[in-house]
Design a protein around this motif. Structure first.
Motif, PDB file in Angstrom:
ATOM      1  N   LEU A  43       0.829  -1.204   0.000  1.00 53.91           N
ATOM      2  CA  LEU A  43       0.000   0.000   0.000  1.00 53.91           C
ATOM      3  C   LEU A  43       0.864   1.255   0.000  1.00 53.91           C
ATOM      4  CD1 LEU A  43      -2.784   1.421   0.356  1.00 53.91           C
ATOM      5  CD2 LEU A  43      -2.488   1.123   2.823  1.00 53.91           C
ATOM      6  N   TYR A  44       1.872   1.304   0.877  1.00 54.93           N
ATOM      7  CA  TYR A  44       2.744   2.469   0.974  1.00 54.93           C
ATOM      8  C   TYR A  44       3.551   2.662  -0.306  1.00 54.93           C
ATOM      9  CZ  TYR A  44       1.784   2.957   5.959  1.00 54.93           C
ATOM     10  OH  TYR A  44       1.173   3.155   7.167  1.00 54.93           O
ATOM     11  N   LYS A  45       3.995   1.555  -0.905  1.00 54.21           N
ATOM     12  CA  LYS A  45       4.797   1.656  -2.121  1.00 54.21           C
ATOM     13  C   LYS A  45       3.998   2.301  -3.241  1.00 54.21           C
ATOM     14  CE  LYS A  45       7.223  -1.138  -5.558  1.00 54.21           C
ATOM     15  NZ  LYS A  45       7.589  -2.519  -5.999  1.00 54.21           N
ATOM     16  N   GLU A  46       2.773   1.821  -3.444  1.00 54.26           N
ATOM     17  CA  GLU A  46       1.943   2.359  -4.519  1.00 54.26           C
ATOM     18  C   GLU A  46       1.508   3.786  -4.211  1.00 54.26           C
ATOM     19  OE1 GLU A  46      -1.220  -0.287  -5.394  1.00 54.26           O
ATOM     20  OE2 GLU A  46       0.086  -1.839  -6.216  1.00 54.26           O
ATOM     21  N   ALA A  47       1.229   4.065  -2.936  1.00 55.39           N
ATOM     22  CA  ALA A  47       0.844   5.425  -2.561  1.00 55.39           C
ATOM     23  C   ALA A  47       2.009   6.389  -2.745  1.00 55.39           C
ATOM     24  CB  ALA A  47       0.361   5.448  -1.114  1.00 55.39           C
ATOM     25  N   LEU A  48       3.225   5.904  -2.473  1.00 53.26           N
ATOM     26  CA  LEU A  48       4.411   6.739  -2.648  1.00 53.26           C
ATOM     27  C   LEU A  48       4.607   7.084  -4.120  1.00 53.26           C
ATOM     28  CD1 LEU A  48       6.890   8.102  -1.440  1.00 53.26           C
ATOM     29  CD2 LEU A  48       8.120   5.922  -1.680  1.00 53.26           C
ATOM     30  N   GLU A  49       4.378   6.088  -4.995  1.00 51.21           N
ATOM     31  CA  GLU A  49       4.497   6.348  -6.430  1.00 51.21           C
ATOM     32  C   GLU A  49       3.490   7.406  -6.873  1.00 51.21           C
ATOM     33  OE1 GLU A  49       3.981   2.585  -8.271  1.00 51.21           O
ATOM     34  OE2 GLU A  49       5.950   1.802  -7.681  1.00 51.21           O
ATOM     35  N   LEU A  50       2.259   7.296  -6.350  1.00 54.74           N
ATOM     36  CA  LEU A  50       1.236   8.273  -6.694  1.00 54.74           C
ATOM     37  C   LEU A  50       1.587   9.642  -6.133  1.00 54.74           C
ATOM     38  CD1 LEU A  50      -1.541   8.553  -8.085  1.00 54.74           C
ATOM     39  CD2 LEU A  50      -2.595   8.122  -5.868  1.00 54.74           C
ATOM     40  N   LYS A  51       2.163   9.666  -4.941  1.00 56.56           N
ATOM     41  CA  LYS A  51       2.551  10.923  -4.302  1.00 56.56           C
ATOM     42  C   LYS A  51       3.681  11.584  -5.082  1.00 56.56           C
ATOM     43  CE  LYS A  51       2.617  13.860  -0.795  1.00 56.56           C
ATOM     44  NZ  LYS A  51       1.496  14.777  -0.479  1.00 56.56           N
ATOM     45  N   GLU A  52       4.610  10.790  -5.596  1.00 64.17           N
ATOM     46  CA  GLU A  52       5.716  11.338  -6.372  1.00 64.17           C
ATOM     47  C   GLU A  52       5.207  11.988  -7.654  1.00 64.17           C
ATOM     48  OE1 GLU A  52       8.240   7.993  -6.892  1.00 64.17           O
ATOM     49  OE2 GLU A  52       9.292   8.262  -4.971  1.00 64.17           O
ATOM     50  N   ASP A  53       4.186  11.378  -8.251  1.00 63.10           N
ATOM     51  CA  ASP A  53       3.601  11.961  -9.466  1.00 63.10           C
ATOM     52  C   ASP A  53       2.702  13.149  -9.149  1.00 63.10           C
ATOM     53  OD1 ASP A  53       4.874  10.037 -10.987  1.00 63.10           O
ATOM     54  OD2 ASP A  53       3.153   8.664 -10.962  1.00 63.10           O
ATOM     55  N   ASN A  54       2.173  13.164  -7.914  1.00 63.34           N
ATOM     56  CA  ASN A  54       1.252  14.235  -7.515  1.00 63.34           C
ATOM     57  C   ASN A  54       1.641  14.736  -6.122  1.00 63.34           C
ATOM     58  OD1 ASN A  54      -1.069  13.808  -9.713  1.00 63.34           O
ATOM     59  ND2 ASN A  54      -0.456  11.803  -8.931  1.00 63.34           N
ATOM     60  N   PRO A  55       2.701  15.520  -6.024  1.00 57.99           N
ATOM     61  CA  PRO A  55       3.218  15.946  -4.712  1.00 57.99           C
ATOM     62  C   PRO A  55       2.243  16.782  -3.903  1.00 57.99           C
ATOM     63  CG  PRO A  55       4.279  17.159  -6.495  1.00 57.99           C
ATOM     64  CD  PRO A  55       3.500  16.063  -7.134  1.00 57.99           C
ATOM     65  N   ASP A  56       1.221  17.316  -4.543  1.00 61.60           N
ATOM     66  CA  ASP A  56       0.258  18.153  -3.831  1.00 61.60           C
ATOM     67  C   ASP A  56      -0.875  17.346  -3.192  1.00 61.60           C
ATOM     68  OD1 ASP A  56      -0.387  17.607  -6.594  1.00 61.60           O
ATOM     69  OD2 ASP A  56      -2.187  18.812  -6.274  1.00 61.60           O
ATOM     70  N   PHE A  57      -0.897  16.029  -3.392  1.00 65.14           N
ATOM     71  CA  PHE A  57      -1.935  15.199  -2.789  1.00 65.14           C
ATOM     72  C   PHE A  57      -1.727  15.100  -1.279  1.00 65.14           C
ATOM     73  CE2 PHE A  57      -3.419  12.286  -6.521  1.00 65.14           C
ATOM     74  CZ  PHE A  57      -3.811  13.415  -7.224  1.00 65.14           C
ATOM     75  N   ASN A  58      -2.800  15.217  -0.543  1.00 65.11           N
ATOM     76  CA  ASN A  58      -2.762  15.038   0.905  1.00 65.11           C
ATOM     77  C   ASN A  58      -3.559  13.790   1.279  1.00 65.11           C
ATOM     78  OD1 ASN A  58      -1.294  17.450   1.418  1.00 65.11           O
ATOM     79  ND2 ASN A  58      -3.195  18.634   1.182  1.00 65.11           N
ATOM     80  N   TYR A  59      -2.924  12.898   2.026  1.00 64.11           N
ATOM     81  CA  TYR A  59      -3.548  11.635   2.400  1.00 64.11           C
ATOM     82  C   TYR A  59      -3.729  11.530   3.907  1.00 64.11           C
ATOM     83  CZ  TYR A  59      -1.810   9.960  -2.169  1.00 64.11           C
ATOM     84  OH  TYR A  59      -1.520   9.798  -3.490  1.00 64.11           O
ATOM     85  N   THR A  60      -4.641  10.651   4.289  1.00 64.41           N
ATOM     86  CA  THR A  60      -4.678  10.142   5.653  1.00 64.41           C
ATOM     87  C   THR A  60      -4.919   8.642   5.564  1.00 64.41           C
ATOM     88  OG1 THR A  60      -5.693  10.326   7.847  1.00 64.41           O
ATOM     89  CG2 THR A  60      -7.166  10.541   5.962  1.00 64.41           C
ATOM     90  N   GLN A  61      -4.125   7.885   6.302  1.00 60.49           N
ATOM     91  CA  GLN A  61      -4.254   6.436   6.267  1.00 60.49           C
ATOM     92  C   GLN A  61      -5.397   5.996   7.171  1.00 60.49           C
ATOM     93  OE1 GLN A  61      -0.961   4.254   7.824  1.00 60.49           O
ATOM     94  NE2 GLN A  61      -1.858   2.250   7.340  1.00 60.49           N
TER      95      GLN A  61
END
Length: 282
Positions: free
Chosen positions: A102-120
């Motif tokens: 989960l973290y790996k895929e979320a990190l990839e998405l975050k790298e492509d979209n640095p402005d995304f804000n998440y909460t687990q």
């Protein structure tokens, strides 16, 4: 215990004991001398002694077997305890592996979209009566979660927040008929929307509908969010096309879409609590 008293073996033992008692009384009356009567009694009771000896041996064997079974059961209990500990370790390993993925895929998405804000969030409940895989997560208004927020597993969209409460939220999955989001095929750029469908949901699929009958979309095409709504960014993958079919109620075509992850088995997810307009317009 009642069955024991009614058994033929128990009755035989009682009969033998009665005979032995009778013999002892006769011997006591006649003295210890060897008489015709005592000879007859000895002849009569010789088989009884043999049976009594066999019964005694049998009781000893039963006792030995019981002791062996107790030790065997103790070994089984020990092995079952070890098995339980190993299963717990395996469950912890599987949970850790899922979280890493989960973290790996979320990190990839975050790298492509640095402005995304998440909460687990963790999945803390499911409605077994709901056929559309709706579920409840451990985060709510107090964590910045609000109605309509996208719920992701890594880079895949699994649903939206249907109702946010102070400390938990209910998620509407992408196969739920109440779900709807603008979407497009990343290859052909064909634009429409994805929604849940009661019949397709039986097979865990959602529906990319209202397509032209001459659509270029085919098996394996990747469907992603179009970002037309301000509540959903562009480019979140919904799933892949499994089948193209014509509607029976109108002249349009639809694609049956397999979600990018198994929603029914989710234990963790991310809620997209914010993103910038720049990302939306990308």
């Amino acid at each position: 215990m009642k069955d024991l008293f009614k058994s033929s073996r128990f009755k035989l033992i009682v009969g033998i004991l009665c005979l032995l008692l009778a013999g002892m009384l006769i011997c006591a009356v006649n003295g210890h001398g060897e008489t015709a009567q005592s000879s007859v009694i000895g002849t009569v009771f010789a088989p009884a002694h043999w049976v009594a000896g066999k019964i005694s041996d049998g009781i000893d064997r039963i006792s030995d077997n019981a002791k062996g079974n107790t030790e065997y059961e103790s070994q089984i209990d020990s092995l079952q305890k070890q098995l339980g500990e190993l299963q717990e370790q395996l469950a912890d390993y599987e949970n850790l592996k899922d979280q890493n993925e989960l973290y790996k895929e979320a990190l990839e998405l975050k790298e492509d979209n640095p402005d995304f804000n998440y909460t687990q969030a963790s999945v803390i409940g499911r409605d077994s009566a709901n056929p559309y895989c709706s579920f409840t997560i451990s985060k709510g208004l107090a964590s910045g979660v609000k109605d309509g927020d996208a719920v992701l597993y890594g880079k895949y969209l699994v649903g939206v927040i249907k109702k946010a409460y102070p400390t938990y939220s209910v998620v509407c999955s992408v196969i739920d008929p109440d779900f709807s989001v603008s979407a497009y095929d990343i290859s052909t750029k064909e634009l429409s929307y994805v929604t849940g469908d009661a019949k397709l949901a039986e097979n865990g699929l959602c529906k990319f509908e209202n397509l032209d009958t001459s659509t270029k979309i085919s098996y394996g095409s990747i469907i992603a969010t179009a970002g037309i709504s301000s509540a959903m960014p562009k480019g979140i993958i919904i799933g892949t096309v499994k089948e193209i079919s014509d509607e029976v109620t109108n002249i349009s075509t639809y694609a049956a879409v397999q979600p990018g992850t198994d929603i029914e088995k989710l234990s963790e997810c991310f809620v997209l609590t914010g993103f910038t307009a720049e990302s939306e317009a990308d």
